[in-house]
Design a protein around this motif. Structure first.
Motif, PDB file in Angstrom:
ATOM      1  N   THR A 195       0.835  -1.199   0.000  1.00  0.00           N
ATOM      2  CA  THR A 195       0.000   0.000   0.000  1.00  0.00           C
ATOM      3  C   THR A 195       0.871   1.250   0.000  1.00  0.00           C
ATOM      4  O   THR A 195       0.599   2.214  -0.727  1.00  0.00           O
ATOM      5  CB  THR A 195      -0.961  -0.014   1.204  1.00  0.00           C
ATOM      6  N   ALA A 196       1.931   1.223   0.768  1.00  0.00           N
ATOM      7  CA  ALA A 196       2.869   2.357   0.786  1.00  0.00           C
ATOM      8  C   ALA A 196       3.533   2.529  -0.583  1.00  0.00           C
ATOM      9  O   ALA A 196       3.710   3.661  -1.058  1.00  0.00           O
ATOM     10  CB  ALA A 196       3.918   2.160   1.875  1.00  0.00           C
ATOM     11  N   ILE A 197       3.883   1.428  -1.228  1.00  0.00           N
ATOM     12  CA  ILE A 197       4.499   1.495  -2.558  1.00  0.00           C
ATOM     13  C   ILE A 197       3.508   2.075  -3.569  1.00  0.00           C
ATOM     14  O   ILE A 197       3.850   2.985  -4.343  1.00  0.00           O
ATOM     15  CB  ILE A 197       4.986   0.098  -3.005  1.00  0.00           C
ATOM     16  N   ALA A 198       2.281   1.553  -3.593  1.00  0.00           N
ATOM     17  CA  ALA A 198       1.272   2.049  -4.536  1.00  0.00           C
ATOM     18  C   ALA A 198       0.991   3.530  -4.303  1.00  0.00           C
ATOM     19  O   ALA A 198       0.926   4.321  -5.259  1.00  0.00           O
ATOM     20  CB  ALA A 198      -0.013   1.231  -4.413  1.00  0.00           C
ATOM     21  N   ASP A 199       0.865   3.913  -3.044  1.00  0.00           N
ATOM     22  CA  ASP A 199       0.639   5.329  -2.727  1.00  0.00           C
ATOM     23  C   ASP A 199       1.807   6.190  -3.203  1.00  0.00           C
ATOM     24  O   ASP A 199       1.609   7.279  -3.737  1.00  0.00           O
ATOM     25  CB  ASP A 199       0.427   5.523  -1.225  1.00  0.00           C
ATOM     26  N   ARG A 200       3.027   5.698  -3.009  1.00  0.00           N
ATOM     27  CA  ARG A 200       4.217   6.451  -3.434  1.00  0.00           C
ATOM     28  C   ARG A 200       4.220   6.659  -4.944  1.00  0.00           C
ATOM     29  O   ARG A 200       4.446   7.778  -5.431  1.00  0.00           O
ATOM     30  CB  ARG A 200       5.485   5.731  -2.997  1.00  0.00           C
ATOM     31  N   VAL A 201       3.957   5.595  -5.697  1.00  0.00           N
ATOM     32  CA  VAL A 201       3.959   5.710  -7.162  1.00  0.00           C
ATOM     33  C   VAL A 201       2.868   6.679  -7.614  1.00  0.00           C
ATOM     34  O   VAL A 201       3.118   7.562  -8.448  1.00  0.00           O
ATOM     35  CB  VAL A 201       3.783   4.326  -7.824  1.00  0.00           C
ATOM     36  N   HIS A 202       1.685   6.544  -7.068  1.00  0.00           N
ATOM     37  CA  HIS A 202       0.597   7.453  -7.446  1.00  0.00           C
ATOM     38  C   HIS A 202       0.937   8.896  -7.067  1.00  0.00           C
ATOM     39  O   HIS A 202       0.687   9.823  -7.850  1.00  0.00           O
ATOM     40  CB  HIS A 202      -0.719   7.030  -6.782  1.00  0.00           C
ATOM     41  N   ARG A 203       1.512   9.079  -5.899  1.00  0.00           N
ATOM     42  CA  ARG A 203       1.895  10.427  -5.461  1.00  0.00           C
ATOM     43  C   ARG A 203       2.955  11.022  -6.393  1.00  0.00           C
ATOM     44  O   ARG A 203       2.877  12.193  -6.771  1.00  0.00           O
ATOM     45  CB  ARG A 203       2.391  10.379  -4.019  1.00  0.00           C
ATOM     46  N   GLU A 204       3.950  10.211  -6.786  1.00  0.00           N
ATOM     47  CA  GLU A 204       4.986  10.702  -7.697  1.00  0.00           C
ATOM     48  C   GLU A 204       4.383  11.171  -9.020  1.00  0.00           C
ATOM     49  O   GLU A 204       4.768  12.215  -9.552  1.00  0.00           O
ATOM     50  CB  GLU A 204       6.022   9.606  -7.970  1.00  0.00           C
ATOM     51  N   VAL A 205       3.454  10.404  -9.538  1.00  0.00           N
ATOM     52  CA  VAL A 205       2.817  10.785 -10.802  1.00  0.00           C
ATOM     53  C   VAL A 205       2.000  12.054 -10.615  1.00  0.00           C
ATOM     54  O   VAL A 205       2.121  13.004 -11.384  1.00  0.00           O
ATOM     55  CB  VAL A 205       1.946   9.633 -11.349  1.00  0.00           C
ATOM     56  N   LEU A 206       1.172  12.082  -9.594  1.00  0.00           N
ATOM     57  CA  LEU A 206       0.332  13.257  -9.370  1.00  0.00           C
ATOM     58  C   LEU A 206       1.158  14.492  -9.027  1.00  0.00           C
ATOM     59  O   LEU A 206       0.804  15.606  -9.430  1.00  0.00           O
ATOM     60  CB  LEU A 206      -0.702  12.975  -8.280  1.00  0.00           C
ATOM     61  N   ASP A 207       2.271  14.310  -8.312  1.00  0.00           N
ATOM     62  CA  ASP A 207       3.119  15.449  -7.955  1.00  0.00           C
ATOM     63  C   ASP A 207       3.804  16.076  -9.165  1.00  0.00           C
ATOM     64  O   ASP A 207       4.342  17.183  -9.071  1.00  0.00           O
ATOM     65  CB  ASP A 207       4.173  15.040  -6.920  1.00  0.00           C
ATOM     66  N   SER A 208       3.772  15.382 -10.313  1.00  0.00           N
ATOM     67  CA  SER A 208       4.360  15.966 -11.526  1.00  0.00           C
ATOM     68  C   SER A 208       3.443  17.032 -12.129  1.00  0.00           C
ATOM     69  O   SER A 208       3.837  17.729 -13.061  1.00  0.00           O
ATOM     70  CB  SER A 208       4.666  14.873 -12.559  1.00  0.00           C
ATOM     71  N   LEU A 209       2.252  17.152 -11.584  1.00  0.00           N
ATOM     72  CA  LEU A 209       1.303  18.178 -12.031  1.00  0.00           C
ATOM     73  C   LEU A 209       1.169  19.268 -10.978  1.00  0.00           C
ATOM     74  O   LEU A 209       1.286  18.986  -9.784  1.00  0.00           O
ATOM     75  CB  LEU A 209      -0.089  17.554 -12.234  1.00  0.00           C
TER      76      LEU A 209
END
Length: 166
Positions: A112-126
């Motif tokens: 869950t921490a990994i999935a959240d991290r990946v999603h956060r990285e993608v969203l943080d690019s915006l």
């Protein structure tokens, strides 16, 4: 004699191409990130849903969007890794419940921490306002009643590309 023709000019953005590409790249990022856990995003998805409630293998396959064969292979992998085990369902002894082990619970927490991290990285690019609009728009499109909430039936079967959901 072959002649070249100019294709028509698109009047609307190629939403299919954009969503397909985004989904594929996100799936590759997620798969790469999950290597640190030693399970696939698919296995994590099954564990996640099995941990949430006592569910049969068939129900977990539906939730994880897996066909029967892929589900069996996935649960076999989870059992070999000591992350889950099958047991007969109380109500129907022919059905199998997938129970998450303690090691599986730890894997779900880390996953869950990994999935959240990946999603956060993608969203943080915006920029923040675009992030909010993107998530809200996609949620509305795929939510109940949205234009992309349910597949449309037809004469030809459209195969869905498998992607990890968690």
């Amino acid at each position: 004699m072959t002649t070249s023709r100019t294709p028509p000019v698109r009047q609307t953005s190629d939403l299919s191409g954009l969503l397909d590409h985004a989904s594929h790249v996100l799936a590759t990022r997620m798969a790469a990130a999950f290597t640190e856990l030693g399970v696939t995003p698919r296995a994590y998805c099954v564990l996640f849903h099995a941990l949430a409630a006592e569910r049969t293998q068939s129900r977990l396959a539906e939730l994880a969007d897996l066909d029967k064969t892929t589900m069996v292979v996935t649960v076999d992998e989870l059992e070999r890794a000591g992350l889950a085990e099958r047991r007969p369902a109380e109500a129907d002894r022919r059905a199998r419940i997938v129970r998450v082990t303690e090691a599986g619970e730890r894997a779900v927490e880390r996953g869950t921490a990994i999935a959240d991290r990946v999603h956060r990285e993608v969203l943080d690019s915006l920029p923040g306002d675009e992030r909010t609009v993107l998530v809200a728009a996609l949620t509305r499109l795929v939510g109940g009643g949205g234009a992309l909430a349910e597949p449309v039936g037809g004469d030809r079967t459209v195969r869905r590309a498998r992607r990890a959901r968690g």
